[in-house]
Motif scaffolding. Structure first.
Motif, mmCIF file in Angstrom:
data_model
loop_
_atom_site.group_PDB
_atom_site.id
_atom_site.type_symbol
_atom_site.label_atom_id
_atom_site.label_comp_id
_atom_site.label_asym_id
_atom_site.label_seq_id
_atom_site.Cartn_x
_atom_site.Cartn_y
_atom_site.Cartn_z
ATOM 1 N N GLN A 37 3.155 -5.658 -1.543
ATOM 2 C CA GLN A 37 2.776 -4.453 -0.721
ATOM 3 C C GLN A 37 3.420 -3.247 -1.296
ATOM 4 O OE1 GLN A 37 4.334 -4.998 3.171
ATOM 5 N NE2 GLN A 37 2.871 -6.628 3.495
ATOM 6 N N LEU A 38 2.651 -2.040 -1.122
ATOM 7 C CA LEU A 38 3.047 -0.858 -1.789
ATOM 8 C C LEU A 38 4.474 -0.662 -1.461
ATOM 9 C CD1 LEU A 38 2.644 1.743 -3.544
ATOM 10 C CD2 LEU A 38 1.353 2.810 -1.705
ATOM 11 N N ALA A 39 4.903 -0.706 -0.181
ATOM 12 C CA ALA A 39 6.242 -0.330 0.237
ATOM 13 C C ALA A 39 7.301 -1.117 -0.427
ATOM 14 C CB ALA A 39 6.392 -0.720 1.810
ATOM 15 N N GLN A 40 7.172 -2.367 -0.671
ATOM 16 C CA GLN A 40 7.977 -3.371 -1.481
ATOM 17 C C GLN A 40 8.258 -2.436 -2.919
ATOM 18 O OE1 GLN A 40 5.671 -6.775 -1.482
ATOM 19 N NE2 GLN A 40 6.960 -7.924 0.105
ATOM 20 N N ILE A 41 7.349 -2.104 -3.497
ATOM 21 C CA ILE A 41 7.410 -1.491 -4.889
ATOM 22 C C ILE A 41 8.161 -0.239 -4.849
ATOM 23 C CG2 ILE A 41 6.126 -0.594 -6.747
ATOM 24 C CD1 ILE A 41 5.854 -3.336 -6.714
ATOM 25 N N GLU A 42 7.761 0.676 -3.576
ATOM 26 C CA GLU A 42 8.589 1.848 -3.372
ATOM 27 C C GLU A 42 10.091 1.631 -3.158
ATOM 28 O OE1 GLU A 42 6.499 3.429 -0.034
ATOM 29 O OE2 GLU A 42 4.944 4.554 -1.388
#
Length: 303
Positions: free
Chosen positions: A2-7
């Motif tokens: 998920q994008l949040a994990q990358i952020e």
């Protein structure tokens, strides 16, 4: 993935701290820790080496970081492209500001940004430890932009945009032995007790560099964090100091083109030293449209 994990991964990787990474991402630490643990399970490798309260990137984390930054840049570029079609910009900008901003009108900048781009949120943070800390926060991502006073050589990985230049005056009490002098050299004042800002503040670094270049030392006996307090102490004879022209009411206009004169209860002498204010941003990532809007609002003041 998920994008949040990358952020969250990038935030922790840049801060080398789960606590500071969570602060930069604007979420609680437990959420960041859980998201990164899940990302590590999905990747099949530990991304950080945990060392008590400190962390560092593992080999897998070092391999992932540049790709993760590319992902975030691509996502932001997509958002900015859509906003460009709409003729607007949006997002949050964490902006570090100085305790004294010279003649820059920071509230005016914020008003201008709000009028043009009402969907941009600017979060101000006034430095309490000076330029050195602000630069560290820009590098870590805790700040997107920061007003600083620094030389190019002292700011690796940072892009600096000049905003303001201010003449620095030598000041002393009217009854001081140097009061009435029309010109002052650094050698004249090297043995005096100084009132100045702590190390790490940009104006202190400017003066320290000038003394070092002249092969001179000096003793800072009293440290303050506002020019108002510095001037009060200098008027009382507790030391001499170097103060930018804009620290005086109305700037140094009462001196006009003279090299020296009385100003706000002190004797002031032009020195030729210049205090510069720049806007700092990370050179390691692409600026967002919201950050660019704030930058352009600052630059518009000088036009």
């Amino acid at each position: 993935m998920q994008l949040a994990q990358i952020e969250y991964f990038v935030a922790v990787a840049e801060a080398l701290s789960f606590t500071r990474g969570a602060e930069a991402a604007g979420v609680v630490q437990s959420a960041v820790s859980a998201a990164i643990r899940q990302l590590e399970r999905e990747m099949g490798a530990e991304l950080f080496v945990r060392l008590g309260r400190s962390v560092r990137l593992s080999p897998a984390g070092e391999a992932l970081l540049p790709r993760a930054l590319d992902v975030l840049d691509a996502v932001q570029a997509a958002r900015d492209a859509v906003d460009g079609v709409r003729g607007t910009a949006r997002g949050t900008v964490a902006l570090g500001v100085l305790a004294h901003s010279g003649n820059l009108d920071v509230p005016g900048v914020l008003r201008s940004v709000h009028r043009q781009y009402p969907e941009i949120v600017v979060k101000l943070r006034q430095t309490i430890q000076g330029t050195r800390t602000s630069l560290d926060d820009v590098r870590s991502g805790a700040l997107d932009l920061a007003m600083v006073s620094v030389s190019e050589a002292a700011a690796p990985d940072i892009d600096l945009t000049p905003l303001h230049a201010d003449g620095i005056l030598f000041v002393c009490a009217p009854g001081h032995r140097l009061a009435g002098r029309r010109r002052i050299t650094l050698a004249d004042v090297a043995g005096e007790p100084f009132v100045d800002f702590p190390e790490g503040w940009g104006n202190r670094a400017t003066v320290d560099a000038a003394f070092a270049a002249a092969g001179l030392g000096r003793a800072v006996r009293t440290e303050v964090v506002t020019f108002g307090m510095a001037l009060d102490l200098i008027r009382d004879g507790l030391g001499v100091g170097f103060v930018p022209e804009s620290a005086f009411d109305g700037g140094a206009l009462p001196l006009q083109k003279r090299e020296a004169g009385e100003l706000d209860g002190v004797w002031a002498v032009r020195t030729g030293l210049i205090w510069k204010i720049q806007l700092a941003r990370s050179a390691r990532r692409r600026s967002t449209a919201a950050e660019e809007a704030v930058l352009q609002a600052f630059l518009a003041q000088g036009r």
